[in-house]
Motif scaffolding. Sequence first.
Motif, PDB file in Angstrom:
ATOM      1  N   ASN A 197      -9.993  -2.409  -3.171  1.00 15.81           N
ATOM      2  CA  ASN A 197      -8.891  -2.077  -2.269  1.00 15.81           C
ATOM      3  C   ASN A 197      -7.920  -1.126  -2.950  1.00 15.81           C
ATOM      4  O   ASN A 197      -7.815  -1.094  -4.177  1.00 15.81           O
ATOM      5  CB  ASN A 197      -8.162  -3.337  -1.763  1.00 15.81           C
ATOM      6  CG  ASN A 197      -8.200  -4.466  -2.761  1.00 15.81           C
ATOM      7  OD1 ASN A 197      -7.447  -4.466  -3.737  1.00 15.81           O
ATOM      8  ND2 ASN A 197      -9.101  -5.426  -2.548  1.00 15.81           N
ATOM      9  N   SER A 217      -3.941   0.926  -2.372  1.00 16.84           N
ATOM     10  CA  SER A 217      -2.710   1.022  -1.593  1.00 16.84           C
ATOM     11  C   SER A 217      -1.772   2.042  -2.213  1.00 16.84           C
ATOM     12  O   SER A 217      -1.872   2.370  -3.402  1.00 16.84           O
ATOM     13  CB  SER A 217      -2.004  -0.341  -1.509  1.00 16.84           C
ATOM     14  OG  SER A 217      -1.484  -0.719  -2.775  1.00 16.84           O
ATOM     15  N   VAL A 223       3.931  -0.055   2.895  1.00 19.12           N
ATOM     16  CA  VAL A 223       2.769   0.267   2.062  1.00 19.12           C
ATOM     17  C   VAL A 223       1.605   0.662   2.961  1.00 19.12           C
ATOM     18  O   VAL A 223       1.395   0.056   4.015  1.00 19.12           O
ATOM     19  CB  VAL A 223       2.373  -0.953   1.203  1.00 19.12           C
ATOM     20  CG1 VAL A 223       1.034  -0.733   0.526  1.00 19.12           C
ATOM     21  CG2 VAL A 223       3.444  -1.254   0.160  1.00 19.12           C
ATOM     22  N   ILE A 235      -2.339   0.656   3.104  1.00 19.51           N
ATOM     23  CA  ILE A 235      -3.364  -0.102   2.377  1.00 19.51           C
ATOM     24  C   ILE A 235      -4.704  -0.064   3.113  1.00 19.51           C
ATOM     25  O   ILE A 235      -4.751   0.102   4.346  1.00 19.51           O
ATOM     26  CB  ILE A 235      -2.899  -1.568   2.164  1.00 19.51           C
ATOM     27  CG1 ILE A 235      -3.800  -2.310   1.180  1.00 19.51           C
ATOM     28  CG2 ILE A 235      -2.810  -2.311   3.501  1.00 19.51           C
ATOM     29  CD1 ILE A 235      -3.210  -3.626   0.680  1.00 19.51           C
ATOM     30  N   THR A 236      -5.779  -0.204   2.361  1.00 24.51           N
ATOM     31  CA  THR A 236      -7.115  -0.219   2.964  1.00 24.51           C
ATOM     32  C   THR A 236      -7.329  -1.521   3.738  1.00 24.51           C
ATOM     33  O   THR A 236      -6.821  -2.571   3.347  1.00 24.51           O
ATOM     34  CB  THR A 236      -8.194  -0.085   1.875  1.00 24.51           C
ATOM     35  OG1 THR A 236      -7.961  -1.069   0.852  1.00 24.51           O
ATOM     36  CG2 THR A 236      -8.162   1.296   1.238  1.00 24.51           C
ATOM     37  N   LEU A 281      -6.750   3.220   7.869  1.00 24.32           N
ATOM     38  CA  LEU A 281      -5.783   2.612   6.966  1.00 24.32           C
ATOM     39  C   LEU A 281      -4.651   1.944   7.733  1.00 24.32           C
ATOM     40  O   LEU A 281      -4.331   2.323   8.868  1.00 24.32           O
ATOM     41  CB  LEU A 281      -5.224   3.676   6.014  1.00 24.32           C
ATOM     42  CG  LEU A 281      -6.289   4.374   5.155  1.00 24.32           C
ATOM     43  CD1 LEU A 281      -5.665   5.498   4.352  1.00 24.32           C
ATOM     44  CD2 LEU A 281      -6.972   3.381   4.241  1.00 24.32           C
ATOM     45  N   PRO A 287      -5.276  -6.304   6.876  1.00 26.08           N
ATOM     46  CA  PRO A 287      -5.115  -5.671   5.558  1.00 26.08           C
ATOM     47  C   PRO A 287      -6.098  -6.280   4.570  1.00 26.08           C
ATOM     48  O   PRO A 287      -6.610  -7.379   4.786  1.00 26.08           O
ATOM     49  CB  PRO A 287      -3.673  -6.006   5.169  1.00 26.08           C
ATOM     50  CG  PRO A 287      -2.988  -6.366   6.446  1.00 26.08           C
ATOM     51  CD  PRO A 287      -4.038  -6.959   7.325  1.00 26.08           C
ATOM     52  N   SER A 299      -4.213  -8.080  -0.417  1.00 26.51           N
ATOM     53  CA  SER A 299      -2.904  -7.480  -0.141  1.00 26.51           C
ATOM     54  C   SER A 299      -1.765  -8.225  -0.834  1.00 26.51           C
ATOM     55  O   SER A 299      -0.789  -7.613  -1.281  1.00 26.51           O
ATOM     56  CB  SER A 299      -2.653  -7.412   1.371  1.00 26.51           C
ATOM     57  OG  SER A 299      -2.728  -8.705   1.957  1.00 26.51           O
ATOM     58  N   HIS A 308      -1.283  -6.754  -4.219  1.00 24.75           N
ATOM     59  CA  HIS A 308      -0.636  -5.444  -4.136  1.00 24.75           C
ATOM     60  C   HIS A 308       0.865  -5.600  -3.879  1.00 24.75           C
ATOM     61  O   HIS A 308       1.686  -5.000  -4.589  1.00 24.75           O
ATOM     62  CB  HIS A 308      -1.261  -4.617  -3.011  1.00 24.75           C
ATOM     63  CG  HIS A 308      -2.650  -4.137  -3.307  1.00 24.75           C
ATOM     64  ND1 HIS A 308      -2.960  -2.809  -3.494  1.00 24.75           N
ATOM     65  CD2 HIS A 308      -3.817  -4.807  -3.441  1.00 24.75           C
ATOM     66  CE1 HIS A 308      -4.248  -2.685  -3.727  1.00 24.75           C
ATOM     67  NE2 HIS A 308      -4.803  -3.893  -3.679  1.00 24.75           N
TER      68      HIS A 308
END
Length: 233
Positions: free
Chosen positions: A29, A31, A39, A41-42, A56, A73, A77, A80
């Motif tokens: 992943n 971000s 953010v 993020i993938t 995304l 997310p 996550s 992150h």
Amino acid sequence: MNKDKLAHEIVEAGRRIYQSGFVAANDGNISVRIDTEHVLITPSGVSKGFMEADALLLVNLTSGETIEGQGRPSTESAMHFDIYRHRPDVQAIVHAHPPTATGFAVAGIPLDELALPELIVTMGTIPLAPYATPGTEALPETLRPFYKEHDAILLANHGAVTMGQSLTEALFKMESVEMCAKILFTARMLGRVQELSDEQVDRLVDARSFYGLKGAHPGKKIIEQRRNKEEKS
């Protein structure tokens, strides 16, 4: 920051870690911090090698709520978000499973031998965080003690996470982690890792300012850690 530009940077970084063999299937992943509250993020369940920018997700850093995008997310996550909250200087994070570095993580071995000048200058050492179940709140808790002084951390039995002041920097650090692991593995197979002296390490740490490097770095503490390690053994 330009959200569309950053989205395309994430897509390109995803392709690079996939093509480099740092992730397989839907692993990993990435971000990027958009601003103090958001953010990019993938999403979960998407191959990093075949992403599109519109896949995304824009997520609120505080609440975890998805502001834009479809799907969930990344399962990591929480890791992150926790890094961003504790490290305001960090603008991007990459989590992957580079094979050699992850082999060290599975073996329970940190990349803490002071043998490679480039690694000492850029990141110092790469510690190993204790195991926690991926995708749970326990994971960031195991990483938190290492945030302050490290931009790259091995996750026991899991992989690695790197952070930077740009996505390119975070990506390059992931590449450096794997390269370091490959070199140290080779040296171990040859029978010996020749570490640098304390004086040599001091000079390399001092060289950071010459190269204009910023971000977390354990500095001279890495020498302290080595001395403690030697005393225990």
